[in-house]
Motif scaffolding. Sequence first.
Motif, PDB file in Angstrom:
ATOM      1  N   ASP A  85     -46.883 -62.166 -34.504  1.00  0.00           N
ATOM      2  CA  ASP A  85     -47.685 -63.575 -34.951  1.00  0.00           C
ATOM      3  C   ASP A  85     -48.740 -62.962 -36.047  1.00  0.00           C
ATOM      4  O   ASP A  85     -48.913 -63.154 -36.655  1.00  0.00           O
ATOM      5  N   ASN A  96     -47.980 -61.612 -39.184  1.00  0.00           N
ATOM      6  CA  ASN A  96     -48.291 -63.295 -39.933  1.00  0.00           C
ATOM      7  C   ASN A  96     -48.892 -62.942 -40.448  1.00  0.00           C
ATOM      8  O   ASN A  96     -49.458 -64.197 -41.850  1.00  0.00           O
ATOM      9  N   GLU A 117     -38.619 -66.502 -37.018  1.00  0.00           N
ATOM     10  CA  GLU A 117     -38.344 -67.619 -38.303  1.00  0.00           C
ATOM     11  C   GLU A 117     -39.392 -67.779 -38.851  1.00  0.00           C
ATOM     12  O   GLU A 117     -39.156 -68.693 -40.322  1.00  0.00           O
ATOM     13  N   ARG A 118     -40.230 -67.972 -38.610  1.00  0.00           N
ATOM     14  CA  ARG A 118     -41.577 -68.851 -39.074  1.00  0.00           C
ATOM     15  C   ARG A 118     -42.439 -68.030 -39.291  1.00  0.00           C
ATOM     16  O   ARG A 118     -43.720 -68.043 -40.212  1.00  0.00           O
ATOM     17  N   ASP A 173     -44.288 -65.546 -42.689  1.00  0.00           N
ATOM     18  CA  ASP A 173     -44.115 -66.146 -43.744  1.00  0.00           C
ATOM     19  C   ASP A 173     -43.670 -64.753 -44.814  1.00  0.00           C
ATOM     20  O   ASP A 173     -44.743 -64.549 -45.728  1.00  0.00           O
TER      21      ASP A 173
END
Length: 342
Positions: A108, A111, A141-142, A144
């Motif tokens: 995270d 990201n 998966e999330r 970007d």
Amino acid sequence: MASGRSSNGGGRGQRLAIVFGGTVLTVVVAWWLFLDYANTLAEVVGILFVLLAGVMGARAAARFAAQRFPSYDVAEVAVEGPIRRDGGGGGFPSRGGTPADDIVEQIDRANDDTNANGLLLRLNTPGGEVVPSEDIRLAAERFDGPTIAYATDTCASGGYWIASGCDELFARDASIVGSIGVIGSRVNASELADRVGLSYERLAAGRYKDAGVPLKELDGDERNYLQGIIDGLYDDFVERVVAGRDLDPETVRETEARVYLGEEARELGLVDEIGTREDVEARLAERLGVSEVSVQEFEPTPPLRRRLNLGARDIAYSFGAGVASVLGDETGDANGFEFRVR
């Protein structure tokens, strides 16, 4: 790709400009402080101070430039060892694994970093707990940007669950890949309890509340109940692999939780490419449209209290693990029954 992510090439020039400007400014200020009003003896000392100040200024400017204009455009996050919520067993961190929540935090953080245009997820794990594996898969998966999973020694079970959330999976010829299955385990200590004079007295509300407790035998209904949970988790595993790897459900189920060496896994469609770390970076560069990438490993920053307590907790866990395996562990697994993807 998010439009706010910066160019690696432009950042290098900006970093060099900051370092040069910071060094010159520091030297000028130091010259004024130490030499303008100095006598002959003091000038010698002043020169030394000027040089020292220049070095310190360059280092400070370099640190600021690295923070303001990082040199990387790909973030690397490692999943090493067994996958558990806390990274170890029985609520204690282990030297063999990284806590799943820390791995999610690293992904995270990458990201959110506008310089990290791609993600390299390095996998060397035999698997582990179901929900922590799913948490890491969702984080990948999330992300970007392009995500590539790279299996080094082992990418089995929970590790493969995670890899299914990435765009591509690379492996080595000798990598062990697969084990798409779920296992539930319990210690049956009922006979040992009889021998040492222990008995189990049930005080519970609900037919299956104590299903799997080590000090009693499983009956048929309890065994079917627990097997149903395992079958449900297996169906979830297959669905994620089918969706993430674009495979036929029957192809996935026919593996029967086998493991495969890298080339055979590629032939079955479980792996996209066989290659080295350099091949993975070349693919990331291709996806990002650049000649080459610069990779920065994102590492967890455990709280001070956890760092101080880690050694003592490892010793305590090692001492108590054998006792816990016999008497049952109520710290995280329902009724001492543990579900793992491996």
